[in-house]
Design a protein around this motif. Sequence first.
Motif, PDB file in Angstrom:
ATOM      1  N   TRP A 154      13.829 -20.473  44.479  1.00 58.78           N
ATOM      2  CA  TRP A 154      12.397 -20.614  44.719  1.00 58.78           C
ATOM      3  C   TRP A 154      12.097 -20.823  46.197  1.00 58.78           C
ATOM      4  O   TRP A 154      11.307 -20.087  46.794  1.00 58.78           O
ATOM      5  CB  TRP A 154      11.863 -21.772  43.877  1.00 58.78           C
ATOM      6  N   LEU A 155      12.761 -21.807  46.825  1.00 56.50           N
ATOM      7  CA  LEU A 155      12.469 -22.133  48.218  1.00 56.50           C
ATOM      8  C   LEU A 155      13.148 -21.174  49.190  1.00 56.50           C
ATOM      9  O   LEU A 155      12.557 -20.817  50.215  1.00 56.50           O
ATOM     10  CB  LEU A 155      12.895 -23.582  48.502  1.00 56.50           C
ATOM     11  N   THR A 156      14.370 -20.756  48.899  1.00 60.18           N
ATOM     12  CA  THR A 156      15.074 -19.844  49.805  1.00 60.18           C
ATOM     13  C   THR A 156      14.325 -18.522  49.994  1.00 60.18           C
ATOM     14  O   THR A 156      14.116 -18.098  51.140  1.00 60.18           O
ATOM     15  CB  THR A 156      16.507 -19.593  49.309  1.00 60.18           C
ATOM     16  N   PRO A 157      13.899 -17.820  48.930  1.00 61.10           N
ATOM     17  CA  PRO A 157      13.112 -16.596  49.157  1.00 61.10           C
ATOM     18  C   PRO A 157      11.805 -16.870  49.904  1.00 61.10           C
ATOM     19  O   PRO A 157      11.379 -16.048  50.722  1.00 61.10           O
ATOM     20  CB  PRO A 157      12.838 -16.087  47.735  1.00 61.10           C
ATOM     21  N   ALA A 158      11.178 -18.015  49.622  1.00 58.93           N
ATOM     22  CA  ALA A 158       9.928 -18.346  50.314  1.00 58.93           C
ATOM     23  C   ALA A 158      10.153 -18.477  51.812  1.00 58.93           C
ATOM     24  O   ALA A 158       9.334 -18.017  52.622  1.00 58.93           O
ATOM     25  CB  ALA A 158       9.345 -19.641  49.747  1.00 58.93           C
ATOM     26  N   LEU A 159      11.268 -19.092  52.206  1.00 55.09           N
ATOM     27  CA  LEU A 159      11.557 -19.265  53.632  1.00 55.09           C
ATOM     28  C   LEU A 159      11.935 -17.941  54.285  1.00 55.09           C
ATOM     29  O   LEU A 159      11.623 -17.710  55.457  1.00 55.09           O
ATOM     30  CB  LEU A 159      12.687 -20.287  53.805  1.00 55.09           C
ATOM     31  N   ALA A 160      12.621 -17.069  53.538  1.00 60.91           N
ATOM     32  CA  ALA A 160      12.942 -15.750  54.084  1.00 60.91           C
ATOM     33  C   ALA A 160      11.664 -14.967  54.375  1.00 60.91           C
ATOM     34  O   ALA A 160      11.532 -14.324  55.425  1.00 60.91           O
ATOM     35  CB  ALA A 160      13.834 -14.983  53.114  1.00 60.91           C
ATOM     36  N   VAL A 161      10.705 -15.019  53.458  1.00 64.98           N
ATOM     37  CA  VAL A 161       9.425 -14.342  53.669  1.00 64.98           C
ATOM     38  C   VAL A 161       8.650 -14.998  54.807  1.00 64.98           C
ATOM     39  O   VAL A 161       7.998 -14.314  55.605  1.00 64.98           O
ATOM     40  CB  VAL A 161       8.600 -14.350  52.364  1.00 64.98           C
ATOM     41  N   LEU A 162       8.738 -16.328  54.916  1.00 64.89           N
ATOM     42  CA  LEU A 162       8.074 -17.025  56.020  1.00 64.89           C
ATOM     43  C   LEU A 162       8.627 -16.543  57.357  1.00 64.89           C
ATOM     44  O   LEU A 162       7.870 -16.285  58.300  1.00 64.89           O
ATOM     45  CB  LEU A 162       8.282 -18.530  55.886  1.00 64.89           C
ATOM     46  N   GLY A 163       9.954 -16.429  57.431  1.00 60.98           N
ATOM     47  CA  GLY A 163      10.571 -15.989  58.677  1.00 60.98           C
ATOM     48  C   GLY A 163      10.111 -14.607  59.097  1.00 60.98           C
ATOM     49  O   GLY A 163       9.716 -14.392  60.244  1.00 60.98           O
TER      50      GLY A 163
ATOM     51  N   LEU B 259       7.393 -28.170  44.767  1.00 58.10           N
ATOM     52  CA  LEU B 259       6.133 -28.352  45.491  1.00 58.10           C
ATOM     53  C   LEU B 259       6.226 -27.819  46.913  1.00 58.10           C
ATOM     54  O   LEU B 259       5.318 -27.119  47.391  1.00 58.10           O
ATOM     55  CB  LEU B 259       5.754 -29.834  45.507  1.00 58.10           C
ATOM     56  N   VAL B 260       7.326 -28.128  47.607  1.00 61.88           N
ATOM     57  CA  VAL B 260       7.514 -27.609  48.970  1.00 61.88           C
ATOM     58  C   VAL B 260       7.539 -26.088  48.947  1.00 61.88           C
ATOM     59  O   VAL B 260       6.946 -25.420  49.798  1.00 61.88           O
ATOM     60  CB  VAL B 260       8.807 -28.176  49.587  1.00 61.88           C
ATOM     61  N   GLY B 261       8.242 -25.517  47.965  1.00 60.88           N
ATOM     62  CA  GLY B 261       8.294 -24.066  47.844  1.00 60.88           C
ATOM     63  C   GLY B 261       6.923 -23.458  47.624  1.00 60.88           C
ATOM     64  O   GLY B 261       6.591 -22.417  48.207  1.00 60.88           O
ATOM     65  N   LEU B 262       6.110 -24.097  46.774  1.00 60.52           N
ATOM     66  CA  LEU B 262       4.760 -23.594  46.535  1.00 60.52           C
ATOM     67  C   LEU B 262       3.938 -23.604  47.817  1.00 60.52           C
ATOM     68  O   LEU B 262       3.207 -22.638  48.110  1.00 60.52           O
ATOM     69  CB  LEU B 262       4.076 -24.463  45.469  1.00 60.52           C
ATOM     70  N   MET B 263       4.070 -24.656  48.606  1.00 59.66           N
ATOM     71  CA  MET B 263       3.344 -24.732  49.869  1.00 59.66           C
ATOM     72  C   MET B 263       3.792 -23.632  50.820  1.00 59.66           C
ATOM     73  O   MET B 263       2.965 -23.003  51.504  1.00 59.66           O
ATOM     74  CB  MET B 263       3.552 -26.107  50.497  1.00 59.66           C
ATOM     75  N   VAL B 264       5.095 -23.370  50.875  1.00 53.98           N
ATOM     76  CA  VAL B 264       5.607 -22.316  51.754  1.00 53.98           C
ATOM     77  C   VAL B 264       5.105 -20.950  51.291  1.00 53.98           C
ATOM     78  O   VAL B 264       4.710 -20.110  52.113  1.00 53.98           O
ATOM     79  CB  VAL B 264       7.141 -22.343  51.800  1.00 53.98           C
ATOM     80  N   TRP B 265       5.104 -20.697  49.974  1.00 58.01           N
ATOM     81  CA  TRP B 265       4.603 -19.416  49.464  1.00 58.01           C
ATOM     82  C   TRP B 265       3.126 -19.233  49.811  1.00 58.01           C
ATOM     83  O   TRP B 265       2.686 -18.101  50.080  1.00 58.01           O
ATOM     84  CB  TRP B 265       4.801 -19.336  47.950  1.00 58.01           C
ATOM     85  N   MET B 266       2.362 -20.301  49.795  1.00 58.36           N
ATOM     86  CA  MET B 266       0.947 -20.200  50.160  1.00 58.36           C
ATOM     87  C   MET B 266       0.791 -19.830  51.635  1.00 58.36           C
ATOM     88  O   MET B 266      -0.059 -19.007  51.999  1.00 58.36           O
ATOM     89  CB  MET B 266       0.234 -21.517  49.852  1.00 58.36           C
TER      90      MET B 266
END
Length: 274
Positions: free
Chosen positions: A187-196, A245-252
């Motif tokens: 959940w969080l790892t893909p979100a951070l990859a997209v953030l990058g 929750l952190v992952g949801l915030m990053v996806w947003m």
Amino acid sequence: MNWRSIWAIASKDLMEVRQNKAAWGPAIALPLIFALVMPLLFIVLPQVMPAEDIAREMGDMQTLLDNLPPAMLAIFDGKNLEQVFVIYMAGFMFAPMLLILPLMFSSVVGSDSFVGERERKTLEALLYSPASDMELFLGKVLAAVLPAIALSWLTHALYIVVVNVASWPLFGAVWFPLAAWWPMMFWLTPALAVLGISATVLISSRVRTFMEAYQMSGSLVLFVLALVLGQVSGVLILGFWTVMLVGLMVWMVDAALIYLAVSNFKRSSLVAKL
């Protein structure tokens, strides 16, 4: 939308990244350090350290352990000093550091996506290709996101194997990963990859050198370091629902950045900068 064109752009970018030592060098070295050296260090140390030294270290950690919620604290029930040390260091403290990988690799490829092409004098031909703006954008995003996620998952898998194999003499059982690691991986790892990539595409389309783009996008690592400091200090314990929750915030944030990137991505402005 022509997916053959999108995959062709992504494949071309990946081929160029493989030839860029500044990109694949850290992508190989850092996962090996994170997945091999660090877990072995955490697991071997308590087996060779004198018992009084371990007790002293655990005394320093006791305040942090007291901040864990009951469900997470139950993991330590019935464990001896060496086992508690290993679970705490390998299972809790080092967890956020692995989140640097998706950010780092997607940022490298994203930084190289436009600025690197400009430096190699290949951007003009790409901009005049029949691919649409959206196809060009998606091709470069996929070239960064897919390998970043794959590399991160491979590192997590290696870390899990190393931790369980190296700690088998202490536990006599497979105890890792802990519950919070599953949303952290998927959940969080893909979100951070997209953030990058979403941030660095915006940056790399506006600066003129690869190093300038990479240095600016590298500031994203500060977010992960904040998670590390929060975990170490006990202010933020990355349990299952906290990670969700952190992952949801990053996806947003990802959604907002992607919207801006797509809205502002115009090849005409890139042509003007050649």
